[in-house]
Design an enzyme around this catalytic site. Structure first.
Site, PDB file in Angstrom:
ATOM      1  N   ASN A   1       0.863  -1.188   0.000  1.00 27.73           N
ATOM      2  CA  ASN A   1       0.000   0.000   0.000  1.00 27.73           C
ATOM      3  C   ASN A   1       0.899   1.237   0.000  1.00 27.73           C
ATOM      4  OD1 ASN A   1      -1.774   2.089   0.640  1.00 27.73           O
ATOM      5  ND2 ASN A   1      -2.068   1.422   2.769  1.00 27.73           N
TER       6      ASN A   1
ATOM      7  N   LYS B 228       0.039   4.310  -0.102  1.00 27.12           N
ATOM      8  CA  LYS B 228      -0.590   5.500   0.502  1.00 27.12           C
ATOM      9  C   LYS B 228      -0.409   6.687  -0.453  1.00 27.12           C
ATOM     10  CE  LYS B 228       0.197   3.351   4.928  1.00 27.12           C
ATOM     11  NZ  LYS B 228       0.417   3.468   6.356  1.00 27.12           N
TER      12      LYS B 228
ATOM     13  N   HIS C  38      -8.917   1.109   5.850  1.00 28.91           N
ATOM     14  CA  HIS C  38      -7.592   1.297   6.446  1.00 28.91           C
ATOM     15  C   HIS C  38      -7.739   2.231   7.653  1.00 28.91           C
ATOM     16  CE1 HIS C  38      -3.477   2.598   7.029  1.00 28.91           C
ATOM     17  NE2 HIS C  38      -3.109   1.521   6.372  1.00 28.91           N
TER      18      HIS C  38
ATOM     19  N   GLU D 272      -6.181   4.703   8.573  1.00 33.56           N
ATOM     20  CA  GLU D 272      -6.082   6.137   8.243  1.00 33.56           C
ATOM     21  C   GLU D 272      -7.419   6.662   7.698  1.00 33.56           C
ATOM     22  OE1 GLU D 272      -2.609   5.666   5.803  1.00 33.56           O
ATOM     23  OE2 GLU D 272      -1.485   5.121   7.587  1.00 33.56           O
TER      24      GLU D 272
ATOM     25  N   GLU E 267      -4.281  -4.913  11.273  1.00 37.26           N
ATOM     26  CA  GLU E 267      -3.248  -3.883  11.375  1.00 37.26           C
ATOM     27  C   GLU E 267      -3.417  -3.119  12.687  1.00 37.26           C
ATOM     28  OE1 GLU E 267      -1.660  -2.728   7.245  1.00 37.26           O
ATOM     29  OE2 GLU E 267      -3.399  -1.475   7.659  1.00 37.26           O
TER      30      GLU E 267
ATOM     31  N   GLY F  20       3.484   2.361  10.660  1.00 34.16           N
ATOM     32  CA  GLY F  20       4.398   3.476  10.412  1.00 34.16           C
ATOM     33  C   GLY F  20       5.227   3.871  11.625  1.00 34.16           C
TER      34      GLY F  20
ATOM     35  N   SER G 263       4.444  -2.058  10.130  1.00 35.62           N
ATOM     36  CA  SER G 263       5.908  -2.116  10.190  1.00 35.62           C
ATOM     37  C   SER G 263       6.484  -3.466   9.757  1.00 35.62           C
ATOM     38  CB  SER G 263       6.415  -1.723  11.583  1.00 35.62           C
ATOM     39  OG  SER G 263       6.037  -0.376  11.867  1.00 35.62           O
TER      40      SER G 263
HETATM   41  P1  PGA Z   1       3.620   0.369   7.553  1.00 40.98           P
HETATM   42  O1  PGA Z   1       2.085   0.564   7.070  1.00 40.98           O
HETATM   43  O2  PGA Z   1       4.104  -0.910   6.909  1.00 40.98           O
HETATM   44  O3  PGA Z   1       4.346   1.569   7.045  1.00 40.98           O
HETATM   45  O4  PGA Z   1       3.582   0.272   9.042  1.00 40.98           O
HETATM   46  C1  PGA Z   1       1.226  -0.521   6.957  1.00 40.98           C
HETATM   47  C2  PGA Z   1      -0.127  -0.051   6.470  1.00 40.98           C
HETATM   48  O5  PGA Z   1      -0.573   1.016   6.897  1.00 40.98           O
HETATM   49  O6  PGA Z   1      -0.796  -0.741   5.664  1.00 40.98           O
END
Ligand code: PGA
Length: 254
Positions: A9, A11, A98, A100, A170, A176, A216
């Site tokens: 992803n 983003k 997601h 976010e 997640e 992140g 992560s």
């Molecule tokens: P990240 O994000 O691997 O940067 O932690 C994962 C995600 O939000 O799908």
């Protein structure tokens, strides 16, 4: 045997040229270096989707996907993108819910249930995201939070429709942040999610559903996470923005 799926992803990262370069490089590395059978999904911003889809092929187990969609089929919804449009660009997957989107765009489980329907109506695969915040984990309500997210977003589906869904666990505190859930923590939640599905539907449905871990994931921790019996792949953010690290995560899936 459940499908293993590694999805990247992006983003809101990569301009058009950078995005195409990333896909070409990663696709070549995976083609040359990967012997496993996992499906690999590139999930760029919408406006790259058609060009990305043309660079890859399902015969090589490479797919594309969208990060979001509208819950409407068409009409006066300025700025929105329908699942029919996504499909016509060659994509096969759509991320739904997601964290976010839930956090910054106030997407609720009920709202997401309608997006899941829109995705399935085009025979695309939803990657339905769920996960608790740090506060929820620390107050030990994470299983309740996950149960609510899964049941309200997905349990209106028939058993047949449910089998088309991919779930991504997640934990918000691991996205992140560089803080990965331990393999034991992730496995515990994945097994819990599978038990919820078995309770609502049956064992056959529960056993058929791919549950990805996200938060992560890096080349350094991927193999250990993938060794857990209920972790069927990854939804990768930051490490999917570089061809080398993304291809190395794919290679960790036997
Ligand atoms: P990240 O994000 O691997 O940067 O932690 C994962 C995600 O939000 O799908």
């Amino acid at each position: 045997m459940r499908k293993k799926i590694i999805a990247g992803n992006w983003k809101m990262n990569k301009n058009f040229e950078e995005g195409l370069a990333l896909v070409s490089e990663a696709a070549n590395m995976i083609h040359d270096e990967y012997q496993g059978s996992a499906q690999v999904v590139f999930i760029p911003p919408f406006i790259h989707l058609n060009a990305v889809s043309k660079l890859i092929s399902a015969e090589s187990n490479l797919f594309s996907g969208a990060q979001n969609c509208s819950n409407h089929a068409s009409g006066a919804y300025t700025g929105e993108i329908s699942t029919g449009m996504i499909k016509s660009c060659g994509a096969s997957f759509v991320i739904i819910g997601h964290s976010e989107r839930r956090q910054y765009f106030n997407e609720t489980n009920d709202w997401l249930a309608r997006k899941v329907d829109a995705v399935l109506s085009e025979n695309l695969t939803p990657i339905y995201c769920c996960g608790e915040t740090l506060e929820e984990r620390e107050s030990n309500v994470h299983f309740d939070v996950l149960k609510k997210q899964i049941s309200e977003g997905l349990f209106h589906l028939s058993a047949e429709a449910m089998k088309q869904v991919v779930i991504a666990y997640e934990p918000v505190w691991a996205i992140g942040t560089g803080k990965t859930a331990s393999t034991a923590q992730a496995q515990e939640v994945h097994a819990f999610i599978r038990s919820l599905i078995e309770e609502k539907y049956n064992k056959e449905v529960a056993d058929s559903i791919t549950i990805q871990y996200g938060g992560s994931v890096k080349p350094e921790n991927a193999a250990e996470l993938f060794s857990a019996p209920d972790i069927d792949g990854a939804l990768v953010g930051g490490a999917a923005l570089q061809s080398r690290s993304f291809a190395d995560i794919v290679k960790a899936m036997k």
